[in-house]
Structure formats: structure tokens, C-alpha cells
Write a protein that holds these residues in place. Structure first.
Motif, mmCIF file in Angstrom:
data_model
loop_
_atom_site.group_PDB
_atom_site.id
_atom_site.type_symbol
_atom_site.label_atom_id
_atom_site.label_comp_id
_atom_site.label_asym_id
_atom_site.label_seq_id
_atom_site.Cartn_x
_atom_site.Cartn_y
_atom_site.Cartn_z
ATOM 1 N N LYS A 317 0.830 -1.201 0.000
ATOM 2 C CA LYS A 317 0.000 0.000 0.000
ATOM 3 C C LYS A 317 0.868 1.255 0.000
ATOM 4 O O LYS A 317 2.051 1.227 0.338
ATOM 5 C CB LYS A 317 -0.905 0.020 1.235
ATOM 6 N N GLU A 318 0.215 2.361 -0.352
ATOM 7 C CA GLU A 318 0.840 3.673 -0.279
ATOM 8 C C GLU A 318 0.832 4.172 1.166
ATOM 9 O O GLU A 318 -0.074 3.881 1.938
ATOM 10 C CB GLU A 318 0.063 4.682 -1.140
ATOM 11 N N LEU A 319 1.850 4.949 1.513
ATOM 12 C CA LEU A 319 1.895 5.643 2.788
ATOM 13 C C LEU A 319 2.213 7.112 2.525
ATOM 14 O O LEU A 319 2.785 7.448 1.478
ATOM 15 C CB LEU A 319 2.970 5.045 3.711
ATOM 16 N N PRO A 320 1.851 8.001 3.434
ATOM 17 C CA PRO A 320 2.226 9.411 3.251
ATOM 18 C C PRO A 320 3.739 9.589 3.199
ATOM 19 O O PRO A 320 4.506 8.704 3.558
ATOM 20 C CB PRO A 320 1.624 10.091 4.491
ATOM 21 N N ALA A 321 4.135 10.761 2.755
ATOM 22 C CA ALA A 321 5.566 11.150 2.717
ATOM 23 C C ALA A 321 6.387 10.232 1.824
ATOM 24 O O ALA A 321 7.518 9.864 2.163
ATOM 25 C CB ALA A 321 6.144 11.182 4.133
ATOM 26 N N SER A 322 5.823 9.860 0.663
ATOM 27 C CA SER A 322 6.561 9.073 -0.342
ATOM 28 C C SER A 322 7.116 7.777 0.241
ATOM 29 O O SER A 322 8.300 7.465 0.098
ATOM 30 C CB SER A 322 7.693 9.905 -0.958
ATOM 31 N N ARG A 323 6.251 7.025 0.903
ATOM 32 C CA ARG A 323 6.658 5.738 1.450
ATOM 33 C C ARG A 323 5.674 4.664 1.006
ATOM 34 O O ARG A 323 4.538 4.946 0.633
ATOM 35 C CB ARG A 323 6.692 5.782 2.982
ATOM 36 N N VAL A 324 6.154 3.422 1.064
ATOM 37 C CA VAL A 324 5.296 2.282 0.757
ATOM 38 C C VAL A 324 5.422 1.282 1.910
ATOM 39 O O VAL A 324 6.427 1.264 2.628
ATOM 40 C CB VAL A 324 5.680 1.612 -0.576
ATOM 41 N N THR A 325 4.401 0.463 2.063
ATOM 42 C CA THR A 325 4.437 -0.557 3.098
ATOM 43 C C THR A 325 4.138 -1.916 2.487
ATOM 44 O O THR A 325 3.296 -2.043 1.594
ATOM 45 C CB THR A 325 3.423 -0.257 4.224
ATOM 46 N N ILE A 326 4.882 -2.924 2.948
ATOM 47 C CA ILE A 326 4.684 -4.310 2.520
ATOM 48 C C ILE A 326 4.279 -5.102 3.759
ATOM 49 O O ILE A 326 5.015 -5.126 4.753
ATOM 50 C CB ILE A 326 5.959 -4.902 1.913
ATOM 51 N N VAL A 327 3.114 -5.740 3.695
ATOM 52 C CA VAL A 327 2.597 -6.491 4.837
ATOM 53 C C VAL A 327 2.501 -7.966 4.461
ATOM 54 O O VAL A 327 1.958 -8.308 3.403
ATOM 55 C CB VAL A 327 1.215 -5.966 5.268
#
Length: 433
Positions: A317-327
Motif C-alpha cells: 500500500k501507499e503511505l504518506p511522505a513518499s513511502r510504501v508498506t509491505i505487509v
């Protein structure tokens, strides 16, 4: 002051001794009074008996009062002492006090009131000086103890430093040994895997079912062993600070689908559902695709290993501040809260026994943790026993590496500046500024 005082009067003049005796008697003091006429007798009396105070004439027949005081001090005889002086001899009395006498009194001023006042004052001064000397002695002893303790601490610190140096040397030797052995083991393992794959090719002849099964076991075990060897090699490089990220622009969804595809057969073998959900507006990132794939494969491998039934799903998913998350989440055996930090330690597994059900080097999560930190990201764990685990990794869309190429040209990734090699603006293995 004690109820009964022992007082010594030292004077060769009987009249002067009588004056002191009468004044003390008239003062109504409870006392035992002793009299001697010279310094030698006084010294002998003070050497054998403890007195509460001594009155002495500074002009004794056998020695001067100053000599008498010095003799007492050299013999470490401590007693309140009052010098009896003639009128006009105050200067001499001051010298005697400097030498160690407690107080002085002119013979012309002897009276019950004055004598009692001087006596009480001399005893108070003596005890105050005694207590001060005792405190000073205790302070000196404490200071000496502190010095000895500091010396001992310094010695222990030096020993600890030497032990640390030795441990560091042993650790470096261990890392070098692991790296060398891992590198040497990879060559024969790759040969075993390669020849096993060749045997499956039809042009080399058709294998019987039994032969195919044995070759497949060789291939699978070879791949597993190579994975373990690679883990040890990666860990030794990370520990020695010799593992570098090779960053480039790539489609993270493709890398994730590739890693999931490689692990799907293991999930199918245990009848586990393996689901993937990608929710990214922009799938391009600037990172090391090989290491991203390694992180995901390690997480999926653990999820499949510790899940007996149910499902495993991967979400990006997308995260704020130009970050991504992998779960990566599973329905496996879960992890107790007390073990959350321990499982990220090198060579650490929850079950440390040799008969443990789940094999492995115990390096997978330690390597993941180190790689995520190198990428400027964070890893989070949420788990409950018998309910499953969730590992969540947050990464910057664009990792920042440091290199000497500070003047590398910039390219754009949907508004984000990324520094890459001038030779190939779309594929960069150089490090960012």
C-alpha cells in the motif's frame, strides 16, 4: 562533662598547686585531683592513666612547657591541657597553644569561676578537636578507599577493554571464516543444482519415476542448502559492513509477484491460500530489487513454515511522505510477546532445542531487520499465539545512499528526484546522493 573528673596539676610551686586545688574545690566540682612537681612525673602519670584535663606550669624545673607539650605529642598522648602562666607571659602561652596546648590561664587570675570556665572550655575544645580529627581521619580513609577503588575500576576497565579487543578479533575472524566457507560452499552447491536440472532435460534420456523423484529431492535439498549458505554469507557481509545496496528504478509489484510465484508451490504443498493485493498509484520505486525480493521471500518462507492451515496474504500500500508498506500476514502458530525482540537476533529462534520442529539458521529475520535499516525503513511485528503473525515493513519510495558521485545527474520519478548513472538514466546500480 563527666560526673567525676580526673585532673592532674603539674607545678613545682606548692603555693600555686594549692591555689588551683582550692579554686577547684570551692567550685564544687566532683573530681579526683592528682599533683606532681615536674615534667617527668607528669609524663609517667599521663602514660599510665587517662585524665580529663592537666594544668601545668610552663616553667617546670626539669624542662620547659614547650618541651613537655612536644613530648606528649610525640608519644601520642592526648589530653586537654591548660598552661598556667605568670602575668605578662601571654606571648609564650600563645606559642604553647600553637604547639598543642588547649588553653592558658594567668596564675594571677585563678578563681573558682575562672578555673571552672577554663576547664569546661578546654574539655569542649579538646573533644571538638578530637571529633574533627576523627572525621578527618575517616575522610582520609574514605579518600584512600576511593583511590583504591578507582585504581581497581581502572584495572578492571583495562581488562574489559582487552577482552573486548579479543572478542572483536574473534568476531572478525568468525565473520571472515563464515564468509570464506559460505563462498567456498556455493560453488559445489551450484554445480549440484545445475547438474540436477540438466538430468531433467529429455535430451539426456528419460528418467524413470523413481529416478525423477530422487533427482527432484537432490535439486530441492540443494536449493534449500544453497539458501542457508547464502543467508550465512549475507549475514557475515552485513556484520562486516561489506554488503552494499545496488539501487535502481523498478516496478515493485512485479518483484513482489515474482517472489510470491516462487513461493506458491511451497504454499500449495501445505494447502495454504497465498493471496496478493497491491494498492499503489505508482508502482515504481528506487531501491535494490534483489534485496526487496530476498526480504519478501524470507517473510513468506517463515509464514509458510509456521502455518499449518489457513492462508497467507501479501499487501502493498501507499503511505504518506513518499513511502510504501509491505505487509505479510499469516494464520500460523504466532509469537509470544516476550519473544518479539529475540526473534530479530542473529542465530536466535524461539525453539532453541536440537529437536525443534522448524529448522533453519535463525538468520532470516536478523538479515531482514538489517536490510530494512539500511534502506532507511522500519519493521513492525504484531502477533498472537495460535492466531497468526503480521510483519509490516515501511520503506521510503526512494532510498538514499551515499557515494563519491555527488555530481550524478538527476532524473524524475513522478516528481521525485533520483540520482543515477549518466551512462544509463533508467537503470542505476550506482549510489544516490
Amino acid at each position: 562533662m563527666k560526673q567525676t573528673l580526673k585532673i592532674l596539676v603539674v607545678d613545682d610551686n606548692e603555693v600555686d598547686r594549692m591555689a588551683v586545688r582550692d579554686a577547684l574545690t570551692k567550685a564544687g566540682l566532683q573530681m579526683e585531683l592528682f599533683e606532681v612537681s615536674n615534667g617527668n612525673d607528669a609524663f609517667s602519670a599521663l602514660s599510665t592513666t587517662a585524665y580529663d584535663c592537666v594544668f601545668f606550669d610552663y616553667r617546670l624545673p626539669d624542662q620547659h612547657g614547650l618541651t613537655f607539650i612536644q613530648q606528649l605529642r610525640s608519644s601520642k598522648i592526648k589530653v586537654p591541657s591548660v598552661v598556667l602562666t605568670a602575668q605578662g607571659d601571654e606571648q609564650i602561652a600563645v606559642q604553647l597553644i600553637k604547639a598543642g596546648a588547649t588553653d592558658y590561664l594567668s596564675k594571677s587570675k585563678i578563681s573558682p569561676e575562672m578555673l571552672v570556665q577554663v576547664l569546661r572550655s578546654a574539655i569542649r575544645i579538646y573533644w571538638a578537636e578530637t571529633q574533627a580529627a576523627l572525621v578527618n581521619q575517616q575522610l582520609r580513609e574514605s579518600h584512600e578507599q576511593l583511590i583504591r577503588k578507582n585504581q581497581e575500576l581502572e584495572r578492571q576497565q583495562q581488562q574489559i577493554q582487552m577482552q573486548n579487543f579479543k572478542l572483536l578479533e574473534v568476531s572478525q575472524l568468525k565473520s571472515h571464516f563464515l564468509a570464506t566457507m559460505s563462498h567456498e560452499l556455493r560453488t559445489p552447491m551450484n554445480a549440484i543444482i545445475g547438474f540436477s536440472q540438466i538430468l531433467f532435460r529429455s535430451k539426456f534420456g528419460q528418467l524413470t519415476d523413481q529416478q525423477a523423484d530422487m533427482v527432484e529431492r537432490i535439486l530441492n535439498n540443494g536449493k534449500h542448502l544453497l539458501m542457508l549458505v547464502n543467508e550465512v554469507l549475507d549475514f557475515s557481509k552485513l556484520e562486516a559492513g561489506r554488503l552494499d545496496l545496488k539501487a535502481e528504478i523498478f516496478d515493485i509489484s512485479k518483484v513482489i509477484n515474482l517472489a510470491v510465484g516462487e513461493m506458491r508451490s511451497l504454499a500449495d504443498a501445505k494447502n495454504l491460500s497465498l493471496l496478493v493485493q497491491t494498492d499503489l498509484q505508482n508502482t515504481l520505486v528506487f531501491n535494490d530489487p534483489v534485496r526487496i525480493k530476498q526480504i519478501l521471500i524470507n517473510l513468506l518462507s517463515n509464514a509458510i513454515k509456521f502455518t499449518e492451515s489457513g492462508e497467507i496474504w501479501v499487501e502493498v500500500k501507499e503511505l504518506p511522505a513518499s513511502r510504501v508498506t509491505i505487509v505479510v500476514q499469516d494464520t500460523g502458530i504466532g509469537i509470544a510477546p516476550r519473544d518479539f525482540k529475540r526473534i530479530f537476533e542473529a542465530f536466535r529462534q524461539v525453539d532453541q532445542t536440537i529437536t525443534r520442529k522448524y529448522p533453519g539458521t535463525g538468520l532470516g529475520l536478523a538479515i531482514i531487520d538489517s536490510l530494512v535499516r539500511m534502506m532507511g525503513g522500519k519493521i513492525f511485528l504484531d502477533s498472537k499465539l495460535e492466531s497468526g503473525s503480521m510483519f509490516k515493513i515501511e520503506l521510503p519510495r526512494q532510498i538514499t545512499l551515499f557515494t563519491e558521485a555527488a555530481d550524478a545527474p538527476a532524473i524524475q520519478l513522478d516528481g521525485d528526484e533520483i540520482y543515477s548513472s549518466a551512462k544509463n538514466p533508467h537503470h542505476s546500480s550506482s549510489k544516490t546522493r
